[in-house]
Design a protein around this motif. Structure first.
Motif, PDB file in Angstrom:
ATOM      1  N   VAL A  90       0.773  -1.198  -0.040  1.00 55.01           N
ATOM      2  CA  VAL A  90       0.169   0.027   0.008  1.00 55.01           C
ATOM      3  C   VAL A  90       0.946   1.122  -0.014  1.00 55.01           C
ATOM      4  O   VAL A  90       0.627   2.271  -0.694  1.00 55.01           O
ATOM      5  N   ARG A  91       1.847   1.138   0.792  1.00 57.12           N
ATOM      6  CA  ARG A  91       2.889   2.232   0.700  1.00 57.12           C
ATOM      7  C   ARG A  91       3.430   2.532  -0.774  1.00 57.12           C
ATOM      8  O   ARG A  91       3.480   3.560  -1.256  1.00 57.12           O
ATOM      9  N   VAL A  92       3.945   1.461  -1.404  1.00 57.88           N
ATOM     10  CA  VAL A  92       4.174   1.557  -2.772  1.00 57.88           C
ATOM     11  C   VAL A  92       3.332   2.493  -3.683  1.00 57.88           C
ATOM     12  O   VAL A  92       3.556   2.971  -4.514  1.00 57.88           O
ATOM     13  N   LEU A  93       2.050   1.941  -3.572  1.00 62.23           N
ATOM     14  CA  LEU A  93       0.809   2.267  -4.162  1.00 62.23           C
ATOM     15  C   LEU A  93       0.497   3.726  -4.134  1.00 62.23           C
ATOM     16  O   LEU A  93      -0.352   4.537  -4.859  1.00 62.23           O
ATOM     17  N   ALA A  94       0.807   4.339  -2.851  1.00 66.76           N
ATOM     18  CA  ALA A  94       0.460   5.589  -2.421  1.00 66.76           C
ATOM     19  C   ALA A  94       0.707   6.853  -3.429  1.00 66.76           C
ATOM     20  O   ALA A  94      -0.264   7.693  -3.520  1.00 66.76           O
ATOM     21  N   ASP A  95       1.584   6.692  -4.119  1.00 64.23           N
ATOM     22  CA  ASP A  95       1.901   7.765  -5.185  1.00 64.23           C
ATOM     23  C   ASP A  95       1.761   7.272  -6.720  1.00 64.23           C
ATOM     24  O   ASP A  95       2.137   7.912  -7.393  1.00 64.23           O
ATOM     25  N   GLN A  96       0.818   6.117  -6.645  1.00 66.42           N
ATOM     26  CA  GLN A  96       0.415   5.441  -7.952  1.00 66.42           C
ATOM     27  C   GLN A  96      -1.114   5.492  -8.050  1.00 66.42           C
ATOM     28  O   GLN A  96      -1.604   4.237  -8.131  1.00 66.42           O
ATOM     29  N   PRO A  97      -1.723   6.533  -8.513  1.00 66.75           N
ATOM     30  CA  PRO A  97      -3.299   6.568  -8.366  1.00 66.75           C
ATOM     31  C   PRO A  97      -3.908   5.717  -9.437  1.00 66.75           C
ATOM     32  O   PRO A  97      -4.712   5.033  -9.068  1.00 66.75           O
ATOM     33  N   HIS A  98      -3.234   5.636 -10.445  1.00 70.31           N
ATOM     34  CA  HIS A  98      -3.761   4.845 -11.564  1.00 70.31           C
ATOM     35  C   HIS A  98      -3.711   3.212 -10.995  1.00 70.31           C
ATOM     36  O   HIS A  98      -4.431   2.266 -11.324  1.00 70.31           O
ATOM     37  N   ALA A  99      -2.602   2.732 -10.710  1.00 66.74           N
ATOM     38  CA  ALA A  99      -2.438   1.455 -10.063  1.00 66.74           C
ATOM     39  C   ALA A  99      -3.372   1.140  -8.947  1.00 66.74           C
ATOM     40  O   ALA A  99      -3.836   0.137  -8.790  1.00 66.74           O
ATOM     41  N   ARG A 100      -3.525   2.149  -8.302  1.00 68.89           N
ATOM     42  CA  ARG A 100      -4.671   1.880  -6.952  1.00 68.89           C
ATOM     43  C   ARG A 100      -5.872   1.672  -7.788  1.00 68.89           C
ATOM     44  O   ARG A 100      -6.656   0.812  -7.144  1.00 68.89           O
ATOM     45  N   GLN A 101      -6.266   2.554  -8.406  1.00 67.77           N
ATOM     46  CA  GLN A 101      -7.645   2.608  -9.402  1.00 67.77           C
ATOM     47  C   GLN A 101      -7.874   1.083  -9.762  1.00 67.77           C
ATOM     48  O   GLN A 101      -8.993   0.658  -9.565  1.00 67.77           O
ATOM     49  N   LEU A 102      -6.779   0.579 -10.368  1.00 67.80           N
ATOM     50  CA  LEU A 102      -7.027  -0.774 -11.102  1.00 67.80           C
ATOM     51  C   LEU A 102      -7.191  -1.666  -9.779  1.00 67.80           C
ATOM     52  O   LEU A 102      -7.906  -2.850 -10.096  1.00 67.80           O
ATOM     53  N   LEU A 103      -6.311  -1.841  -8.753  1.00 67.36           N
ATOM     54  CA  LEU A 103      -6.565  -2.636  -7.612  1.00 67.36           C
ATOM     55  C   LEU A 103      -7.823  -2.585  -7.077  1.00 67.36           C
ATOM     56  O   LEU A 103      -8.468  -3.570  -6.669  1.00 67.36           O
ATOM     57  N   VAL A 104      -8.256  -1.282  -6.673  1.00 68.38           N
ATOM     58  CA  VAL A 104      -9.347  -1.138  -6.075  1.00 68.38           C
ATOM     59  C   VAL A 104     -10.547  -1.837  -6.954  1.00 68.38           C
ATOM     60  O   VAL A 104     -11.526  -2.367  -6.285  1.00 68.38           O
ATOM     61  N   ALA A 105     -10.665  -1.825  -8.179  1.00 68.86           N
ATOM     62  CA  ALA A 105     -11.685  -2.444  -9.053  1.00 68.86           C
ATOM     63  C   ALA A 105     -11.333  -3.930  -8.757  1.00 68.86           C
ATOM     64  O   ALA A 105     -12.594  -4.641  -8.750  1.00 68.86           O
ATOM     65  N   ARG A 106     -10.410  -4.493  -8.911  1.00 73.49           N
ATOM     66  CA  ARG A 106     -10.150  -6.006  -8.596  1.00 73.49           C
ATOM     67  C   ARG A 106     -10.703  -6.330  -7.104  1.00 73.49           C
ATOM     68  O   ARG A 106     -11.228  -7.255  -6.907  1.00 73.49           O
ATOM     69  N   LEU A 107     -10.385  -5.508  -6.140  1.00 72.51           N
ATOM     70  CA  LEU A 107     -10.688  -5.829  -4.676  1.00 72.51           C
ATOM     71  C   LEU A 107     -12.369  -5.766  -4.665  1.00 72.51           C
ATOM     72  O   LEU A 107     -12.932  -6.769  -3.907  1.00 72.51           O
ATOM     73  N   ARG A 108     -12.870  -4.682  -5.424  1.00 71.68           N
ATOM     74  CA  ARG A 108     -14.714  -4.807  -5.354  1.00 71.68           C
ATOM     75  C   ARG A 108     -15.193  -5.886  -6.025  1.00 71.68           C
ATOM     76  O   ARG A 108     -16.095  -6.378  -5.440  1.00 71.68           O
ATOM     77  N   GLU A 109     -14.372  -6.452  -7.082  1.00 74.38           N
ATOM     78  CA  GLU A 109     -14.944  -7.631  -7.521  1.00 74.38           C
ATOM     79  C   GLU A 109     -14.939  -8.861  -6.751  1.00 74.38           C
ATOM     80  O   GLU A 109     -15.772  -9.710  -6.530  1.00 74.38           O
ATOM     81  N   ASN A 110     -13.859  -8.893  -6.145  1.00 73.61           N
ATOM     82  CA  ASN A 110     -13.555  -9.915  -5.077  1.00 73.61           C
ATOM     83  C   ASN A 110     -14.469  -9.734  -3.757  1.00 73.61           C
ATOM     84  O   ASN A 110     -15.004 -10.726  -3.276  1.00 73.61           O
ATOM     85  N   LEU A 111     -14.911  -8.561  -3.379  1.00 73.17           N
ATOM     86  CA  LEU A 111     -15.785  -8.261  -2.499  1.00 73.17           C
ATOM     87  C   LEU A 111     -17.286  -8.710  -2.822  1.00 73.17           C
ATOM     88  O   LEU A 111     -17.979  -9.377  -1.915  1.00 73.17           O
ATOM     89  N   ALA A 112     -17.686  -8.526  -3.983  1.00 71.93           N
ATOM     90  CA  ALA A 112     -19.038  -9.060  -4.449  1.00 71.93           C
ATOM     91  C   ALA A 112     -18.858 -10.525  -4.560  1.00 71.93           C
ATOM     92  O   ALA A 112     -20.152 -11.219  -3.847  1.00 71.93           O
ATOM     93  N   GLU A 113     -17.796 -11.383  -4.641  1.00 73.64           N
ATOM     94  CA  GLU A 113     -17.716 -12.716  -4.627  1.00 73.64           C
ATOM     95  C   GLU A 113     -17.969 -13.123  -2.945  1.00 73.64           C
ATOM     96  O   GLU A 113     -18.343 -14.396  -2.897  1.00 73.64           O
ATOM     97  N   GLN A 114     -17.024 -12.327  -2.236  1.00 72.92           N
ATOM     98  CA  GLN A 114     -17.325 -12.956  -0.868  1.00 72.92           C
ATOM     99  C   GLN A 114     -18.718 -12.595  -0.357  1.00 72.92           C
ATOM    100  O   GLN A 114     -19.064 -13.640   0.349  1.00 72.92           O
ATOM    101  N   ARG A 115     -19.467 -11.539  -0.714  1.00 77.83           N
ATOM    102  CA  ARG A 115     -20.766 -11.435  -0.360  1.00 77.83           C
ATOM    103  C   ARG A 115     -21.460 -12.729  -0.811  1.00 77.83           C
ATOM    104  O   ARG A 115     -22.574 -13.405   0.080  1.00 77.83           O
ATOM    105  N   GLU A 116     -21.321 -12.780  -2.296  1.00 79.24           N
ATOM    106  CA  GLU A 116     -22.264 -14.205  -2.657  1.00 79.24           C
ATOM    107  C   GLU A 116     -21.755 -15.430  -1.936  1.00 79.24           C
ATOM    108  O   GLU A 116     -22.820 -16.221  -1.554  1.00 79.24           O
ATOM    109  N   ILE A 117     -20.667 -15.741  -1.792  1.00 79.48           N
ATOM    110  CA  ILE A 117     -20.198 -16.833  -1.033  1.00 79.48           C
ATOM    111  C   ILE A 117     -20.798 -16.836   0.471  1.00 79.48           C
ATOM    112  O   ILE A 117     -20.978 -17.814   0.904  1.00 79.48           O
ATOM    113  N   ALA A 118     -20.767 -15.877   1.176  1.00 78.37           N
ATOM    114  CA  ALA A 118     -20.896 -15.676   2.629  1.00 78.37           C
ATOM    115  C   ALA A 118     -22.508 -15.905   2.642  1.00 78.37           C
ATOM    116  O   ALA A 118     -22.984 -16.606   3.826  1.00 78.37           O
TER     117      ALA A 118
END
Length: 215
Positions: A90-118
């Motif tokens: 996360v420290r490495v990504l702090a000054d990389q807004p585009h990389a953070r944006q891509l990661l956040v999109a993937r994390l939110r997809e994973n969160l949707a999967e977590q909700r469905e599995i739960a």
């Protein structure tokens, strides 16, 4: 993909250990597993030897194989290692807004999967999705050595999470809520906030005392 009988036995028995199907402390036999999987004893024996070499089993001649329980202090060590590696990313990504944006999109997809599995209560699948959530954060730091190290403890993480959720199924919504908070902190590039939040998250999930509190 087709696997040899020994590889099939290895993968299936290991998954049972990670998912809690074979809990720590249980003594099992080659014949029992062979019958369960419809295999001969030879590939099961090979699988047991491999699992013993990896530290998941302890073999006792003529008695069977003991599924090695989570060792005293192991949860503390895994949590400490994960905190360091994840926060670094996360420290490495702090000054990389585009990389953070891509990661956040993937994390939110994973969160949707977590909700469905739960919602369907599949603890084994949830522990895998949980491990994938944290792995994505580590890999986004683009340090292959740290990513490889994290992969080496992913299975221990899965087993610990499965055990924790089985002990307290009410943790599922809390874990998802924590992951939502962590995603927001990643999106903000708040490494200090993430560091504090991920530590609290992991220690609560695995029932570890807060730092500085006597056991």
């Amino acid at each position: 993909m087709l696997y040899s009988a020994a590889e099939q036995a290895y993968r299936e028995v290991k998954e049972l250990i990670l998912s809690g199907g074979l809990p720590g402390g249980e003594l099992i036999s080659e014949g029992e597993i062979a019958g369960r999987m419809g295999l001969s004893r030879t590939p099961v024996r090979e699988a047991f030897l491999r699992l013993e070499a990896e530290g998941w089993m302890r073999l006792y001649p003529k008695r069977g194989a003991l599924v090695v329980p989570v060792a005293d202090g192991e949860a503390e060590h895994v949590v400490d290692a994960r905190q360091l590696v994840e926060t670094h990313s996360v420290r490495v990504l702090a000054d990389q807004p585009h990389a953070r944006q891509l990661l956040v999109a993937r994390l939110r997809e994973n969160l949707a999967e977590q909700r469905e599995i739960a919602a369907r209560g599949d603890v084994a699948a949830f522990s895998a999705a949980d491990a994938d959530f944290h792995r994505m954060i580590v890999e986004a730091g683009e340090n292959p050595l740290l990513a490889t190290f994290y992969s080496s403890i992913r299975e221990r993480q899965r087993r610990m999470t499965t055990h924790s959720i089985t002990r307290d199924p009410g943790q599922l919504p809390r874990i998802i809520a924590d992951h939502e908070q962590l995603t927001e902190l990643v999106e903000a590039g708040d490494a200090a906030g993430f560091d504090a939040a991920v530590l609290v998250h992991m220690r609560q999930v695995h029932a570890l005392n807060p730092r500085g509190v006597a056991r």
